[in-house]
Design an enzyme around this catalytic site. Structure first.
Site, PDB file in Angstrom:
ATOM      1  N   ASP A 170      -1.707  -0.946  13.506  1.00  0.00           N
ATOM      2  CA  ASP A 170      -2.293  -1.140  12.183  1.00  0.00           C
ATOM      3  C   ASP A 170      -2.902  -2.537  12.186  1.00  0.00           C
ATOM      4  OD1 ASP A 170      -2.806  -1.886   9.594  1.00  0.00           O
ATOM      5  OD2 ASP A 170      -0.926  -1.153   8.767  1.00  0.00           O
ATOM      6  N   GLN A 181      -4.655  -6.396   8.846  1.00  0.00           N
ATOM      7  CA  GLN A 181      -4.652  -7.850   8.620  1.00  0.00           C
ATOM      8  C   GLN A 181      -5.150  -8.643   9.828  1.00  0.00           C
ATOM      9  OE1 GLN A 181      -4.331  -9.176   5.755  1.00  0.00           O
ATOM     10  NE2 GLN A 181      -3.539  -7.387   4.674  1.00  0.00           N
ATOM     11  N   CYS A 193       2.967  -3.342  -1.251  1.00  0.00           N
ATOM     12  CA  CYS A 193       3.024  -2.037  -0.554  1.00  0.00           C
ATOM     13  C   CYS A 193       3.992  -2.089   0.633  1.00  0.00           C
ATOM     14  CB  CYS A 193       1.646  -1.575  -0.082  1.00  0.00           C
ATOM     15  SG  CYS A 193       0.471  -1.362  -1.394  1.00  0.00           S
ATOM     16  N   LYS A 217     -11.464  -6.197   4.373  1.00  0.00           N
ATOM     17  CA  LYS A 217     -10.559  -7.334   4.613  1.00  0.00           C
ATOM     18  C   LYS A 217     -11.148  -8.287   5.651  1.00  0.00           C
ATOM     19  CE  LYS A 217      -6.397  -4.602   3.666  1.00  0.00           C
ATOM     20  NZ  LYS A 217      -5.869  -5.117   2.405  1.00  0.00           N
TER      21      LYS A 217
HETATM   22  N1  PLP Z   1      -1.879  -2.063   6.552  1.00  0.00           N
HETATM   23  C1  PLP Z   1      -1.698  -3.339   6.189  1.00  0.00           C
HETATM   24  C2  PLP Z   1      -0.860  -4.248   7.063  1.00  0.00           C
HETATM   25  C3  PLP Z   1      -2.296  -3.827   5.027  1.00  0.00           C
HETATM   26  O1  PLP Z   1      -2.119  -5.105   4.673  1.00  0.00           O
HETATM   27  C4  PLP Z   1      -3.082  -2.944   4.237  1.00  0.00           C
HETATM   28  C5  PLP Z   1      -3.669  -3.404   2.978  1.00  0.00           C
HETATM   29  O2  PLP Z   1      -3.334  -4.405   2.415  1.00  0.00           O
HETATM   30  C6  PLP Z   1      -3.248  -1.626   4.680  1.00  0.00           C
HETATM   31  C7  PLP Z   1      -2.626  -1.221   5.838  1.00  0.00           C
HETATM   32  C8  PLP Z   1      -4.093  -0.677   3.915  1.00  0.00           C
HETATM   33  O3  PLP Z   1      -5.418  -1.112   3.870  1.00  0.00           O
HETATM   34  P1  PLP Z   1      -6.470  -0.330   2.986  1.00  0.00           P
HETATM   35  O4  PLP Z   1      -5.936  -0.316   1.584  1.00  0.00           O
HETATM   36  O5  PLP Z   1      -7.728  -1.104   3.134  1.00  0.00           O
HETATM   37  O6  PLP Z   1      -6.543   1.044   3.555  1.00  0.00           O
END
Ligand code: PLP
Length: 406
Positions: free
Chosen positions: A188, A191, A364, A214
């Site tokens: 993932d 960030q 989240c 981001k």
């Molecule tokens: N993974 C991480 C570590 C995140 O910080 C985020 C969003 O803050 C996501 C996944 C999800 O990103 P998105 O909402 O752009 O799909």
């Protein structure tokens, strides 16, 4: 150079949620709509051909920014959709009863809830690597669980959106290849994309998910990088169906394009957002990813030093930037904290009153917050335009919270 925030004195320290957009990104999107707007890959007229050419060029720029081949990039709306793509296009076809997916309690819900769902559907098991008391991944447990379960997939964050702890991908790959070589690796990169240079072709990882918004690109575009072999050997299948990706269609069944550049694009592509993201990639390349990373390290270190001496405040995760444990873990931003006297949302509101934007809550990451017994945290996250003065303004307010909240 950047979009104008509502207050010219705004201190924007919520870059882990989304970044502001350079003017060149906004102009590129507007130029596309003003001068080249047409449905790419459909009609044969010149405008549509030009639009298709621009789309292809943008895809190439984005893929090359991540050190990937053009055909390894599937554009999605964001990281969440990219991870769902792995669940629907890969895991659903590959998982069998009692297979294990290994993830961690540090994950954003986007890299956790998806696996809960797919495991429930396939009667597979989701196992989570333990965390240390300060919210870092327990590297010993990671190795033990790899050994014990030989999981089909390891789905793990590159850079935590709460504790700023990151995985050294080369070291991680080395361990996985040694202990459980058949395990596929999904990173993932929500960030890390735009903060840490990614060389997808040189890393033995299988999937890398990221969000354009981001990393100074527009909202509504992100991507999934997939190793070419997985695509060629049809281990990953399309999960969205419709116009554009088909080969032949009859009334009862269809065949699909083989070229991944078409196979995974169902329906009209979002050309303008791809254009904007490609310009954001060029923008970062022009600054230099080494410089971007150095800047992030410097700001994380500076913030940690300043906050470490503020009373009644506990920093989440490591209190030193770049602390490394056999190169496998370390930390950058974001820097999150818990205040012993005041609630996170109240702190964020006082900061907002001073035109300082941060995020408060669980970001989240509920399992992480429960594990560490943090009711909610205040998160400070940096962008290329952040500076020491921003941190000083924040620290000044956080040091005198009693004035506003007692
Ligand atoms: N993974 C991480 C570590 C995140 O910080 C985020 C969003 O803050 C996501 C996944 C999800 O990103 P998105 O909402 O752009 O799909």
């Amino acid at each position: 150079l950047f979009s104008q925030p509502p207050h010219s004195d705004l201190v924007y320290l919520d870059n882990a949620a989304t970044t502001h957009k350079p003017q060149i990104v906004i102009s590129a999107i507007s130029d596309y709509y003003l001068q080249h707007n047409a449905n790419a890959g459909r009609s044969v007229h010149s405008l549509a051909s030009k639009s298709a050419e621009i789309f292809e060029q943008s895809r190439k720029t984005i893929a090359s920014f991540f050190g990937a081949k053009d055909q390894e990039l599937i554009l999605t709306r964001n990281t969440t959709e990219a991870i769902n793509g792995v669940a629907l296009g890969w895991a659903r076809h590959q998982l069998e009863t009692d297979d294990v997916i290994l993830s961690t309690s540090l994950e954003h819900h986007s890299n956790l809830v998806v696996w809960q769902q797919v495991c429930a559907e396939k009667n597979a098991k989701l196992k989570l690597v333990n965390l240390t008391l300060d919210g870092q991944i327990n590297q010993f447990d990671l190795q033990q669980q790899l050994k014990q379960h030989t999981p089909k997939l390891l789905a793990i964050t590159h850079l935590s959106n709460v504790t700023g702890s990151y995985q050294d991908l080369q070291a991680l790959v080395k361990i996985v290849k040694k202990v459980s070589p058949k395990t596929k690796i999904l990173i993932d990169g929500a960030q890390s994309a735009g903060r840490i240079k990614i060389n997808f072709d040189q890393l033995e990882i299988d999937f890398f998910a990221f969000s354009g918004h981001k990393m100074y690109g527009p909202m509504g575009v992100g991507g999934l990088l997939v190793k070419e072999k997985i695509l060629i050997e049809d281990e990953m299948k399309p999960w969205l169906f419709g116009g554009g990706m088909i080969d032949q269609v009859n009334s009862q069944s269809s065949t699909f394009q083989l070229d991944p550049r078409q196979r995974f694009v169902a329906g009209t592509a979002d050309v303008a957002s791809a254009v904007g993201l490609a310009v954001a990639c060029d923008y970062l390349t022009a600054i230099g990813m080494d410089e971007v990373l150095k800047h992030e390290q410097d700001l994380a270190q500076y913030t940690l030093e300043k906050l470490n001496v503020v009373e009644d405040l506990k920093i989440c995760g490591s209190t030193k930037a770049n602390e490394s444990n056999e190169h496998l873990i370390g930390r950058l931003g974001p820097v999150s904290f818990v205040h012993h006297k005041y609630q996170a949302h109240d702190v964020a509101q006082v900061l907002d009153h001073h035109h300082i934007a941060v995020r408060s809550g669980h970001h989240c990451c509920m399992p992480l917050h429960s594990h560490c017994r943090w009711p909610a945290t205040v998160r400070i996250s940096f962008g290329v335009y952040s500076c020491h003065e921003d941190i000083e303004k924040l620290v000044e307010v956080v040091t005198h919270l009693d004035r506003y909240l007692s």
